[in-house]
Design a protein around this motif. Sequence first.
Motif, PDB file in Angstrom:
ATOM      1  N   GLU A  64      60.156  -5.060 196.445  1.00 53.85           N
ATOM      2  CA  GLU A  64      60.296  -6.370 196.715  1.00 53.85           C
ATOM      3  C   GLU A  64      60.976  -6.671 197.615  1.00 53.85           C
ATOM      4  OE1 GLU A  64      59.565  -8.732 194.134  1.00 53.85           O
ATOM      5  OE2 GLU A  64      58.466  -7.698 192.972  1.00 53.85           O
ATOM      6  N   MET A  65      60.481  -6.435 199.004  1.00 53.98           N
ATOM      7  CA  MET A  65      61.208  -6.751 200.137  1.00 53.98           C
ATOM      8  C   MET A  65      60.452  -7.879 200.740  1.00 53.98           C
ATOM      9  SD  MET A  65      61.952  -3.008 201.693  1.00 53.98           S
ATOM     10  CE  MET A  65      62.849  -3.449 202.907  1.00 53.98           C
ATOM     11  N   LYS A  66      61.215  -8.575 201.916  1.00 57.12           N
ATOM     12  CA  LYS A  66      60.563  -9.475 202.549  1.00 57.12           C
ATOM     13  C   LYS A  66      60.481  -9.081 204.030  1.00 57.12           C
ATOM     14  CE  LYS A  66      60.117 -12.783 199.596  1.00 57.12           C
ATOM     15  NZ  LYS A  66      58.924 -12.800 198.974  1.00 57.12           N
ATOM     16  N   ALA A  67      60.837  -7.612 204.332  1.00 58.88           N
ATOM     17  CA  ALA A  67      60.563  -7.092 205.707  1.00 58.88           C
ATOM     18  C   ALA A  67      59.877  -5.937 205.465  1.00 58.88           C
ATOM     19  CB  ALA A  67      62.019  -7.013 206.274  1.00 58.88           C
ATOM     20  N   CYS A  68      59.111  -5.371 206.234  1.00 58.60           N
ATOM     21  CA  CYS A  68      58.118  -4.305 206.319  1.00 58.60           C
ATOM     22  C   CYS A  68      59.205  -3.068 206.314  1.00 58.60           C
ATOM     23  CB  CYS A  68      57.454  -4.214 207.356  1.00 58.60           C
ATOM     24  SG  CYS A  68      56.490  -2.754 207.745  1.00 58.60           S
ATOM     25  N   PRO A  69      58.710  -2.115 205.084  1.00 60.91           N
ATOM     26  CA  PRO A  69      59.914  -1.111 205.150  1.00 60.91           C
ATOM     27  C   PRO A  69      59.706   0.127 206.171  1.00 60.91           C
ATOM     28  CG  PRO A  69      58.329  -1.173 203.101  1.00 60.91           C
ATOM     29  CD  PRO A  69      57.950  -2.271 204.215  1.00 60.91           C
TER      30      PRO A  69
END
Length: 190
Positions: A140-145
Motif C-alpha cells: 500500500e505505497m504511493k512510491a515505487c518500492p
Amino acid sequence: MGCDGGTIPRRNELVKVKQKPETKDHTSHLIFQWRYCNLSQQLLQRPIVTCGLGKLYNKSAIIEAMINKESLPNHIKTLKDVLDLNLTRNPEFREDAIMRIEISPYICPVTGLEMSGKFRFVALWSCGCVFAERALKNVEMKACPKCQKCFDKSDILELNPDFSAEETMKERMEVRKRRKKSAKRVIKKK
C-alpha cells in the motif's frame, strides 16, 4: 470394401459422432504469453516493452514494424505509446535451459514470485518497474518500492490481463493520455 466376412466394423466407423472441440493447453498458452513477443512471436529479449493494454513486445520488433510500415496494433502509433520495462532477472534462470518451462527468466523484486503467468504482475507506467500484484496490494505505497518514484492508481498497468480486465486497461490508458495532453497545455501556456 468391408462386410465381406473378414471384418467387423466398430461403432465409430458406422455412426458419425459430434466431435468435441479441441481445447487449448493452458500451460502452453501461458508460456507463449509471458515468454514470446505478441508482434513477432519471437522469444522476448531485452529491452522488453509493454503497450497500454499490458501486452509484451520486443522493442526491436516494434521499431522494425514502424520502419517497415508494417501493421501495428491500433493503439500503438509511436514509441511514446509503449513503456520500457525495468525487469528483475531470476538468479535461478539459465539461458542454456531456455526450454525448461518451470523456471521463469524474471521475478518480482519484492516477493520473489516468478513472472510465469501463475501470478498477476503489474508495471508502473511512471517508472516501468514490474512487480507481482500482491506486492503492491500488501505494501500500500504511493512510491515505487524499487526506484522510489511516485505513482497513482491510473499508473498501474496489469501485464497480460485476461479479457475481463481489458476494459479497465483501456480506460486507464485514456486517462493517462488525457493527463499527458493537459500537462502539455499547461507547459505551452507558461
